[in-house]
Enzyme design. Sequence first.
Site, PDB file in Angstrom:
ATOM      1  CB  SER A 158       4.246   8.636 -11.511  1.00 33.54           C
ATOM      2  OG  SER A 158       3.175   8.165 -10.520  1.00 33.54           O
TER       3      SER A 158
ATOM      4  CD  GLU B  73       4.601   5.601   8.916  1.00 30.50           C
ATOM      5  OE1 GLU B  73       5.985   4.085   9.077  1.00 30.50           O
ATOM      6  OE2 GLU B  73       3.552   5.467   9.343  1.00 30.50           O
TER       7      GLU B  73
ATOM      8  CG  HIS C 257       3.084  10.778  -6.909  1.00 32.08           C
ATOM      9  ND1 HIS C 257       2.682  11.750  -7.296  1.00 32.08           N
ATOM     10  CD2 HIS C 257       3.345   9.450  -7.505  1.00 32.08           C
ATOM     11  CE1 HIS C 257       2.300  11.405  -7.945  1.00 32.08           C
ATOM     12  NE2 HIS C 257       2.677  10.203  -7.893  1.00 32.08           N
TER      13      HIS C 257
END
Lengths: 279, 279
Positions: free
Chosen positions: A128, A146, A170
């Site tokens: 991460s 988006e 992710h």
Amino acid sequence: MTDRTGALIAIGGHEDKEGDRQILRAVAERLGGGRLILATVASEEPGEYFAAYRAAFAGIGVVDVAELYLDEREDTSNPANRSLLAGAAGIFFTGGDQLRIVSLMGDTPLEAEVRALHARGGVIAGTSAGASAQSETMLVRGSGAESHRIGDLHMAPGLGLIPDVIIDQHFAERGRIGRLLGAVAHNPRLLGIGIDEDSAIIVEDRRFRVIGAGAVTVVDAEKVSHSNIAEAKPDRVLSMHNVILHALSAGDQFDLEERLPLARAGEESAEGAQGAASS
Amino acid sequence: MTDRTGALIAIGGHEDKEGDRQILRAVAERLGGGRLILATVASEEPGEYFAAYRAAFAGIGVVDVAELYLDEREDTSNPANRSLLAGAAGIFFTGGDQLRIVSLMGDTPLEAEVRALHARGGVIAGTSAGASAQSETMLVRGSGAESHRIGDLHMAPGLGLIPDVIIDQHFAERGRIGRLLGAVAHNPRLLGIGIDEDSAIIVEDRRFRVIGAGAVTVVDAEKVSHSNIAEAKPDRVLSMHNVILHALSAGDQFDLEERLPLARAGEESAEGAQGAASS
């Protein structure tokens, strides 16, 4: 230790810590029985991270672990911290905020120790935030789910252990293709690498291999014929023509210099099998 | 009516119905004052759809509207329904389930009326399910917000009004890049077109133009050098090398025959402005 540079392992977050632990095993098998430093620097509440990873690694036989944590930038000069790394076989950066890693460690003696560890064959892993920090440029903030708006992206220099790339994590889970396209639009010199959860790339000698349950998405803007990234209206949606995209999964290999996937081992026999199945 | 084929307008869902209504206006301005049919066929509860769109279109001056609804396939032979379309200047397919549209209308006299409307210059619009149904092949089911697994995708033949493409909607918002890549992996003959919410493509003469607030993502697998789609292990993550991706936004145009974005009008002056800004 070997006489060649060690592996860099960038993980997309949420790697398996209780089952087969394939990704953590990839770290473990590169320690050669040496000590693993769990660097919890990315978090302001490192205790849980340390406990979780200590247990996860203990379950696959890695018991010689120590924690590296930093409250302030001046802690990077602490001889105890430096000697921790000097005696280590590997380091694993846990999650949190990638800016915390680089703002505390960037251009310090401790960062030099991380590079020295890599140079002498040690493994540098991160998940991460710890994955993002390894790349030349990090994505710090930007919306998921988006399409990219030109003003909606913040980047920062990473540790630069993997040059010429920008790593996002992710990736599919948070719908980050838009922000990674936006990132590479800024300067196509950087290759965009989006790593799914419980998935990782193992970088050795400017090549990487994919392991884990999900995909790794590579976006290459080198051949882009048009982009509106410099239009400077922050709410303008990104337009970028002729991006090359590679969807990679476990077993795929990629050449970072050539910017091309490598032919898959056993591909011919796989094609033979397909031919048989569809005949 | 003109003597040329009308426009096809495919909308990614959730288009603005209360503000400027740019996308609905694009439909309205192609009606030439004629009647608009609101086809609520995709839903089993069409009442709210019809009321919402009747109000939204009334607010921009389109008051001559009628509803087309079908309970059963045999309703497509109903002369009243056929004459509805015979006298229309356009049809707008509202959202719901794209399978409902094609399973009820496919290969019926009513479908022939839709084609005839298009052929005589009428506008055929659709949002969400109504957009998907226009393409040659529809995505029916497949996960979002994760990388594509080979078995996790269901497709079906669409109305085929836009040949050689597969349209997906709510694209960035639902993280659908993975399933669209999976769809085009099956047969690269089909171009994948992912339309964001409140965004649309207007297809005329095998070209389309993008309007609206979001992006349109085109994925072209024609040059793909490797894919594992035929491996037939349903939980295997998709691997596909050398996909071409185009991120398009308002004003962008795309040639469906050449599979290339068209040069942007005014691009030269835009580049001139950039040069000035960065000097």
